[in-house]
Design a protein around this motif. Structure first.
Motif, PDB file in Angstrom:
ATOM      1  N   ILE A 275       0.841  -1.259   0.041  1.00 47.83           N
ATOM      2  CA  ILE A 275      -0.006  -0.002  -0.106  1.00 47.83           C
ATOM      3  C   ILE A 275       0.772   1.170   0.042  1.00 47.83           C
ATOM      4  N   SER A 278       3.026   1.692  -3.314  1.00 52.00           N
ATOM      5  CA  SER A 278       2.045   1.911  -4.485  1.00 52.00           C
ATOM      6  C   SER A 278       1.357   3.525  -4.480  1.00 52.00           C
ATOM      7  N   GLY A 279       1.119   3.842  -3.136  1.00 52.23           N
ATOM      8  CA  GLY A 279       0.452   4.775  -2.943  1.00 52.23           C
ATOM      9  C   GLY A 279       1.360   6.217  -3.184  1.00 52.23           C
ATOM     10  N   ILE A 345      -5.682   1.251  -1.962  1.00 52.13           N
ATOM     11  CA  ILE A 345      -4.420   1.859  -2.543  1.00 52.13           C
ATOM     12  C   ILE A 345      -5.062   3.022  -3.349  1.00 52.13           C
ATOM     13  N   THR A 413      -0.719   3.494   6.593  1.00 54.99           N
ATOM     14  CA  THR A 413      -1.186   2.262   6.266  1.00 54.99           C
ATOM     15  C   THR A 413      -1.639   1.408   7.349  1.00 54.99           C
TER      16      THR A 413
END
Length: 476
Positions: A275, A278-279, A345, A413
């Motif tokens: 997460i 990707s974020g 995400i 996260t």
């Protein structure tokens, strides 16, 4: 004449430093004594607990017995044996034990993918780090030789050879691997057919081709629209038939197929990295677009960007996560299976992009008007001016704020526990405590997870400072 004498003892060395910094006046002396008292009180409470630590035990009750037998019935001590027994759950969640090599390999390849982004030239330290990563990949291949398909090893060796050949001089020549890493990581982590990852990558290729074909004739707006619509249409209508057709040809054999892993099995720091990384990767370009859109002269674009930014900034992240978990399916066609991790995400990316847009807007506002006038004097159009003159300076000014947003995103996260995902801080800790063997343990998992978060966030902060020093040219 009198012989020269040295300075008084109170004006040199440690005594001088103490007088000037800790005991320079009544108020500073009082604050220093209060601080020392507080530190001594905390050490008196925490130090025995750390010194009485237990590292070898099978249960929490056994830890207590060892502490009581060694240090007395009233003694207290940390039970780090829980970390020794359950470290794999904190790192991998409930990912299958025999497939640990896949997230580890993905993590190692992540270092290769970020090298072109973070570094401009090869340094001795970078070469040493590359050797360590290569050695770990080699060890992984030897240790899990039966589990890793031979085709994957061939691909890894070919990629490593190309990386070593093309990236010998500048890390930027490895950018092609940075572009394909997301789909490679998707396949390694979730498994299944490799052709679905290829279909996803092909969507981006089609989007780039659509932009190149449409923009010369229809302009930048129509080109950008085509670059967005073509991949969406391909992923929705064409990717699955394409992947199924190739899957029928190759079958479910190695190296085209990996055992599938459900998203429910993800947890711990594997989930946090999926997460967070990707974020971070998606929110920066989206934040740049939103910042430029907010300063645009086109009213519709400006209103859309302003509305998006203000709405996201005015809503708590937990609300967006609940929306991703519960409400998003109501707006999708019936029968659509939208992965919960992907939904999270997307929402985390939107949340971070709104804040990054404001940080970058501040950097744009800090630039003197002369920079814009200089770009106009050179005859540059809007996008060339932004790419070559305006945006590099704005991003340099915005580095501290951008990295702070990244650090906040990575720590946030842990909030995914509210949508039934096992974050490393709360979800995995509760799962460990659910076992009767470790029921009652409290501080140890929080300290362990907090230390790992600190190392990661501190590394990001140090790289931010390094980048600021590297780009600081106004006084050279």
């Amino acid at each position: 004449m009198l012989a020269p004498e040295g300075p008084p003892a109170t004006q040199i060395g440690a005594v001088k430093w103490l007088r000037e910094n800790l005991f320079s006046g009544p108020l500073n002396t009082l604050l220093t004594l209060a601080g020392l008292t507080t530190i001594a009180y905390l050490l008196n409470l925490a130090l025995p607990w750390f010194l009485h630590s237990v590292w070898n035990a099978k249960t929490f009750s056994e830890c207590r017995e060892i502490v009581a037998n060694t240090w007395g019935p009233d003694a207290h001590g940390a039970c780090w044996a829980m970390i020794r027994e359950r470290w794999n759950q904190f790192l991998f969640g409930f990912y299958p034990n025999d497939l640990y090599w896949r997230p580890v390999l993905t993590f190692l390849l992540l270092f290769v993918a970020i090298v072109p982004v973070l570094f401009r030239e090869w340094t001795p330290r970078l070469m040493v780090a590359g050797g360590v990563v290569g050695a770990l990949i080699l060890w992984l291949s030897v240790a899990y030789g039966d589990a890793i398909p031979a085709g994957i090893l061939v691909v890894i060796l070919v990629v490593a050879g190309l990386l070593g050949r093309s990236g010998r001089k500048y890390p930027a020549t490895l950018s092609w691997f940075t572009l394909i890493f997301p789909v490679l990581a998707l396949w390694l982590l979730w498994g299944g057919s490799i052709w679905m990852s290829v279909a996803i990558l092909l969507g981006f290729v089609l989007g780039g081709l659509a932009f190149r074909l449409v923009s010369p004739a229809g302009g930048l707006v129509f080109g950008a629209t085509a670059a967005v619509l073509v991949p969406i249409l391909w992923w929705y209508y064409g990717s699955e038939p394409f992947a199924l057709a190739l899957d029928r040809i190759t079958g479910h054999g190695k190296p085209f197929w990996l055992r599938e892993v459900r998203s429910d099995d993800f947890g711990g720091f594997v989930l946090a990295f999926v997460i967070g990384v990707s974020g971070i990767a998606a929110s920066l370009p989206l934040g740049i677009i939103l910042a430029l859109g907010r300063k645009s002269d086109m009213l519709l674009v400006k209103w859309i960007c302003v509305g998006f930014i203000e709405f996201i900034r005015g809503v708590p992240l937990i609300t967006l996560l609940f929306t991703a978990s519960l409400l998003l399916n109501y707006f999708l066609p019936p029968g659509t299976n939208f992965n919960i991790i992907l939904r999270v995400i997307i929402m985390v990316t939107f949340f971070s992009a709104a804040y990054i847009a404001e940080v970058i807007r501040g950097g744009l506002a800090a630039l003197p008007r002369g920079q814009y006038e200089a770009a106009d004097a050179l005859g540059l159009d809007y996008w060339k001016a932004q790419r070559l003159i305006i945006m590099p300076q704005a991003l340099k000014i915005s580095i501290p704020g951008i990295v702070s947003s990244f650090i906040g995103l990575f720590k946030d996260t842990t909030l995914v526990v509210f949508v039934a995902l096992l974050d490393p801080l709360k979800g995995i800790t509760d799962a460990v405590r659910a076992s009767l063997d470790w029921k009652g343990i409290y501080w140890e998992p929080y300290i362990f997870v907090g230390c790992i978060f600190f190392v990661i966030c501190f590394s990001m902060s140090r790289y931010s400072m390094h980048l600021e020093r590297l780009l600081k040219r106004e006084h050279r």
